[in-house]
Scaffold this motif. Structure first.
Motif, PDB file in Angstrom:
ATOM      1  N   ASP A  98      -1.667   2.708  13.592  1.00  0.00           N
ATOM      2  CA  ASP A  98      -2.854   3.476  13.884  1.00  0.00           C
ATOM      3  C   ASP A  98      -2.250   4.487  15.182  1.00  0.00           C
ATOM      4  O   ASP A  98      -1.826   4.146  16.077  1.00  0.00           O
ATOM      5  N   GLY A 122       0.980  -1.210  -0.075  1.00  0.00           N
ATOM      6  CA  GLY A 122       0.014   0.116  -0.279  1.00  0.00           C
ATOM      7  C   GLY A 122       0.964   1.216   0.083  1.00  0.00           C
ATOM      8  O   GLY A 122       0.456   2.252   0.493  1.00  0.00           O
ATOM      9  N   MET A 169       1.078  11.304  10.804  1.00  0.00           N
ATOM     10  CA  MET A 169       1.213   9.892  10.775  1.00  0.00           C
ATOM     11  C   MET A 169       2.626   9.487  10.985  1.00  0.00           C
ATOM     12  O   MET A 169       2.917   8.383  11.250  1.00  0.00           O
ATOM     13  N   ALA A 185      -0.911  -0.687   9.963  1.00  0.00           N
ATOM     14  CA  ALA A 185      -1.772   0.252   9.931  1.00  0.00           C
ATOM     15  C   ALA A 185      -3.143  -0.242   9.290  1.00  0.00           C
ATOM     16  O   ALA A 185      -3.881   0.505   9.798  1.00  0.00           O
ATOM     17  N   MET A 190      -5.959  12.218   4.905  1.00  0.00           N
ATOM     18  CA  MET A 190      -5.817  10.592   4.960  1.00  0.00           C
ATOM     19  C   MET A 190      -6.558  10.301   3.303  1.00  0.00           C
ATOM     20  O   MET A 190      -6.961  11.141   2.917  1.00  0.00           O
ATOM     21  N   GLY A 191      -6.435   9.077   3.298  1.00  0.00           N
ATOM     22  CA  GLY A 191      -7.072   8.515   2.250  1.00  0.00           C
ATOM     23  C   GLY A 191      -8.731   8.701   2.284  1.00  0.00           C
ATOM     24  O   GLY A 191      -9.332   9.050   3.324  1.00  0.00           O
ATOM     25  N   GLY A 215      -2.255   0.503  -6.199  1.00  0.00           N
ATOM     26  CA  GLY A 215      -3.419  -0.180  -6.753  1.00  0.00           C
ATOM     27  C   GLY A 215      -3.542   0.378  -8.342  1.00  0.00           C
ATOM     28  O   GLY A 215      -2.504   0.067  -9.161  1.00  0.00           O
ATOM     29  N   THR A 224       1.434   3.354  -2.156  1.00  0.00           N
ATOM     30  CA  THR A 224       0.723   4.682  -2.948  1.00  0.00           C
ATOM     31  C   THR A 224      -0.072   5.307  -2.128  1.00  0.00           C
ATOM     32  O   THR A 224      -0.478   6.288  -2.664  1.00  0.00           O
ATOM     33  N   GLY A 225      -0.516   4.776  -1.058  1.00  0.00           N
ATOM     34  CA  GLY A 225      -1.739   5.449  -0.267  1.00  0.00           C
ATOM     35  C   GLY A 225      -0.998   6.566   0.627  1.00  0.00           C
ATOM     36  O   GLY A 225       0.065   6.674   0.737  1.00  0.00           O
ATOM     37  N   SER A 226      -2.008   7.055   1.629  1.00  0.00           N
ATOM     38  CA  SER A 226      -1.614   8.147   2.538  1.00  0.00           C
ATOM     39  C   SER A 226      -0.445   7.656   3.307  1.00  0.00           C
ATOM     40  O   SER A 226       0.475   8.198   3.699  1.00  0.00           O
ATOM     41  N   ILE A 227      -0.591   6.418   4.275  1.00  0.00           N
ATOM     42  CA  ILE A 227       0.214   5.834   5.118  1.00  0.00           C
ATOM     43  C   ILE A 227       1.517   5.550   4.422  1.00  0.00           C
ATOM     44  O   ILE A 227       2.442   5.813   4.777  1.00  0.00           O
ATOM     45  N   LYS A 269      -6.019  -1.580  10.096  1.00  0.00           N
ATOM     46  CA  LYS A 269      -6.936  -2.164  11.571  1.00  0.00           C
ATOM     47  C   LYS A 269      -7.687  -3.041  11.048  1.00  0.00           C
ATOM     48  O   LYS A 269      -7.898  -3.936  11.893  1.00  0.00           O
ATOM     49  N   GLU A 270      -8.090  -3.257   9.717  1.00  0.00           N
ATOM     50  CA  GLU A 270      -9.058  -4.163   9.175  1.00  0.00           C
ATOM     51  C   GLU A 270      -8.725  -5.690   9.713  1.00  0.00           C
ATOM     52  O   GLU A 270      -9.165  -6.685   9.920  1.00  0.00           O
TER      53      GLU A 270
HETATM   54  P1  NAD Z   1      -5.453   4.859   1.170  1.00  0.00           P
HETATM   55  O1  NAD Z   1      -6.470   4.764   0.250  1.00  0.00           O
HETATM   56  O2  NAD Z   1      -4.793   6.222   0.995  1.00  0.00           O
HETATM   57  O3  NAD Z   1      -4.215   3.953   0.597  1.00  0.00           O
HETATM   58  C1  NAD Z   1      -4.558   2.616   0.249  1.00  0.00           C
HETATM   59  C2  NAD Z   1      -3.527   1.731  -0.346  1.00  0.00           C
HETATM   60  O4  NAD Z   1      -3.957   0.270  -0.709  1.00  0.00           O
HETATM   61  C3  NAD Z   1      -2.834   2.250  -1.715  1.00  0.00           C
HETATM   62  O5  NAD Z   1      -1.715   2.131  -1.869  1.00  0.00           O
HETATM   63  C4  NAD Z   1      -4.066   1.374  -2.541  1.00  0.00           C
HETATM   64  O6  NAD Z   1      -3.315   1.289  -4.033  1.00  0.00           O
HETATM   65  C5  NAD Z   1      -3.955   0.185  -1.969  1.00  0.00           C
HETATM   66  N1  NAD Z   1      -5.155  -0.640  -2.167  1.00  0.00           N
HETATM   67  C6  NAD Z   1      -6.126  -0.274  -2.283  1.00  0.00           C
HETATM   68  N2  NAD Z   1      -7.122  -1.319  -2.498  1.00  0.00           N
HETATM   69  C7  NAD Z   1      -6.500  -2.520  -2.704  1.00  0.00           C
HETATM   70  C8  NAD Z   1      -6.620  -3.896  -2.996  1.00  0.00           C
HETATM   71  N3  NAD Z   1      -7.950  -4.245  -3.138  1.00  0.00           N
HETATM   72  N4  NAD Z   1      -5.604  -4.730  -2.972  1.00  0.00           N
HETATM   73  C9  NAD Z   1      -4.346  -4.124  -2.888  1.00  0.00           C
HETATM   74  N5  NAD Z   1      -3.999  -2.798  -2.602  1.00  0.00           N
HETATM   75  C10 NAD Z   1      -5.123  -2.106  -2.431  1.00  0.00           C
HETATM   76  O7  NAD Z   1      -5.393   4.349   2.491  1.00  0.00           O
HETATM   77  P2  NAD Z   1      -4.644   5.147   3.538  1.00  0.00           P
HETATM   78  O8  NAD Z   1      -5.283   6.036   4.332  1.00  0.00           O
HETATM   79  O9  NAD Z   1      -3.205   5.062   3.583  1.00  0.00           O
HETATM   80  O10 NAD Z   1      -4.997   3.955   4.684  1.00  0.00           O
HETATM   81  C11 NAD Z   1      -4.259   2.427   4.572  1.00  0.00           C
HETATM   82  C12 NAD Z   1      -4.604   1.874   5.972  1.00  0.00           C
HETATM   83  O11 NAD Z   1      -4.048   2.445   7.132  1.00  0.00           O
HETATM   84  C13 NAD Z   1      -6.307   1.488   6.314  1.00  0.00           C
HETATM   85  O12 NAD Z   1      -6.485   0.497   6.735  1.00  0.00           O
HETATM   86  C14 NAD Z   1      -6.344   2.775   7.169  1.00  0.00           C
HETATM   87  O13 NAD Z   1      -7.546   2.330   8.055  1.00  0.00           O
HETATM   88  C15 NAD Z   1      -5.275   2.819   8.127  1.00  0.00           C
HETATM   89  N6  NAD Z   1      -4.955   3.981   8.569  1.00  0.00           N
HETATM   90  C16 NAD Z   1      -4.689   5.148   7.844  1.00  0.00           C
HETATM   91  C17 NAD Z   1      -4.353   6.245   8.572  1.00  0.00           C
HETATM   92  C18 NAD Z   1      -4.066   7.623   7.651  1.00  0.00           C
HETATM   93  O14 NAD Z   1      -3.866   8.733   8.513  1.00  0.00           O
HETATM   94  N7  NAD Z   1      -4.233   7.471   6.324  1.00  0.00           N
HETATM   95  C19 NAD Z   1      -4.538   6.489   9.774  1.00  0.00           C
HETATM   96  C20 NAD Z   1      -4.657   5.206  10.651  1.00  0.00           C
HETATM   97  C21 NAD Z   1      -4.727   4.017   9.933  1.00  0.00           C
END
Ligand code: NAD
Ligand code: MG
Length: 393
Positions: free
Chosen positions: A148, A9, A264, A121, A202-203, A37, A11-14, A123-124
């Motif tokens: 988290d 993950g 974060m 990160a 966040m995402g 993704g 490329t996401g926010s974390i 939590k699911e």
């Molecule tokens: P985001 O949506 O910004 O990024 C999600 C990442 O997962 C991306 O790299 C995306 O390409 C990838 N992804 C999405 N669907 C996918 C799939 N089906 N299969 C494989 N990869 C997939 O999310 P985020 O905000 O970075 O959050 C990521 C995790 O961290 C979540 O579980 C969230 O609850 C947890 N979290 C986030 C924060 C925050 O500040 N963003 C804080 C605490 C916990």
């Protein structure tokens, strides 16, 4: 010796915040795998910059795009859910699990088998399969480090303490953008309003979950699973400033709070350098400039997700997996603008009831396959509930 690390993950926010910390000290890390993704350009850029061994996109139909974007770089490419698990099977000492949703479960499990550290990160994973995940970590002498912010804060407040002396754990909630909205306004909230979080960047999905407090609901369950504390000893308190992330109350009445800027990179950096503390590029708090810290009791009427979390914690077993899957399906329907904001909680509640009628939710899932099956059934039931509400709108 460079530490072998992977970021799922990325490329996401974390994920981007994790990459930010890693690229400040490239010689210290040997990057094994990065995954993303649909944002192929960013994934390829990260993989080139960090010279990853392999980059994986979750989407099989994007493999050729990824291959083209990484041509000549020497980075291997792969796509799909199985490729993700295969990449997590490659030994690494530290793995960031930052995929959003239940899709993050399998790669996290695979990563634990190497006995290193899983920075969690996602939590699911704990909400849907907490006991299985902790057992897997124990079996392989691996450790799970919470990312988290609330759970990292609790983890830090517990250093050197005995769980026996803990009376309660209090996690804070910003209250999100609808904190002071009346119920009827919340019912009509739009997608754009729900995505706009006041404090954290966040995402999209977690931002909406923060507005509905489903995020806090997941975090209450996450607290129960990770710290093994009775549900009655876990509280959420609304703290609009997001300065205090969590507090641990001890038998003697002492309450140890963790304070920090809402960034974060603190929790990620703590998990990265644990058990040491190292310099992190986060803002230092100016308490006099902040002036006041305020707290409020959460309102379970306007934020029914919190009430549902209590029910899920009391039931245990597969309730967490059903709750999470139903929440994800309801969130999909809200993002597609099929159902209203409060319909999300109604869909989750109806799914918990419906699934419990079929097989008692209190029976614990025995395997990951069982979690996947429960997830699948709950998602379908929730999608039907959402469709029924959509047609009544
Ligand atoms: P985001 O949506 O910004 O990024 C999600 C990442 O997962 C991306 O790299 C995306 O390409 C990838 N992804 C999405 N669907 C996918 C799939 N089906 N299969 C494989 N990869 C997939 O999310 P985020 O905000 O970075 O959050 C990521 C995790 O961290 C979540 O579980 C969230 O609850 C947890 N979290 C986030 C924060 C925050 O500040 N963003 C804080 C605490 C916990
Ligand atoms: Mg959190």
């Amino acid at each position: 010796m460079a530490r072998r690390i992977s970021i799922f993950g990325s490329t996401g926010s974390i994920g981007q915040n994790t990459v930010d910390l890693i690229e400040r000290d490239p010689a210290a890390y040997d990057v094994v795998a990065l995954s993303g993704g649909g944002n192929i350009a960013l994934l390829a850029e990260q993989a080139r910059k960090l010279q990853a061994d392999i980059a994986i996109t979750a989407y099989e139909d994007r493999l050729e795009d990824l291959r083209a974007a990484l041509a000549g770089s020497g980075v291997e490419v792969a796509a799909g859910a199985q490729a993700l698990c295969d990449a997590a099977d490659r030994p690494a000492e530290w793995v960031m699990s930052a995929i959003v949703g239940a899709a993050g479960l399998y790669p996290g499990f695979a990563a634990l088998r190497h006995g290193g550290s899983l920075a969690l990160a996602n939590k699911e994973s704990l909400v849907t399969a907490g006991p299985l995940l902790l057992a897997e970590a124990r079996a392989h002498d691996a450790r799970i480090l919470p990312v988290d912010s609330e759970h990292s804060a609790v983890f830090q407040a517990l250093v050197g303490e005995d769980m026996e002396a803990v009376e309660r754990i209090v996690i804070t909630a910003s209250g999100g953008p609808f904190r002071d909205w009346p119920l009827d306004a919340i019912a009509k909230a739009t997608l754009a309003e729900a995505v706009a979080h006041p404090n954290w960047d966040m995402g999209q999905r977690i931002s909406i979950d923060s507005a509905s407090m489903f995020n806090k609901a997941l975090e209450l369950i996450e607290t129960r699973e990770f710290f093994g504390i009775d549900p009655e000893r876990i509280e959420a308190v609304v703290h609009p400033g997001s300065i205090v992330h969590a507090l641990v109350g001890f038998k003697d009445g002492a309450l140890m709070a963790h304070l920090g800027a809402p960034d974060m990179r603190h929790a990620i950096g703590y998990a990265l350098h644990w058990p040491e503390r190292r310099d992190l590029p986060v803002a230092r708090l100016d308490l006099a400039a902040i002036g006041n810290l305020s707290f409020e009791r959460p309102d379970e009427l306007r934020f029914p997700a919190l009430r549902l979390a209590r029910e899920v914690m009391a039931t245990g077993g597969r309730a967490g997996a059903v709750f999470n899957a139903a929440k994800e399906a309801a969130l999909d329907a809200f993002i597609a603008e099929q159902i209203g904001f409060l319909d999300m909680a109604a869909v989750v509640e109806a799914t918990l009831e419906g699934m419990d009628r079929d097989t008692s939710l209190s029976i614990p899932p025995q395997s990951l396959d069982c979690v996947a099956e429960v997830d699948h059934l709950a998602r379908n039931m929730a999608a039907r509930e959402a469709a029924a509400r959509a047609s009544n709108r």
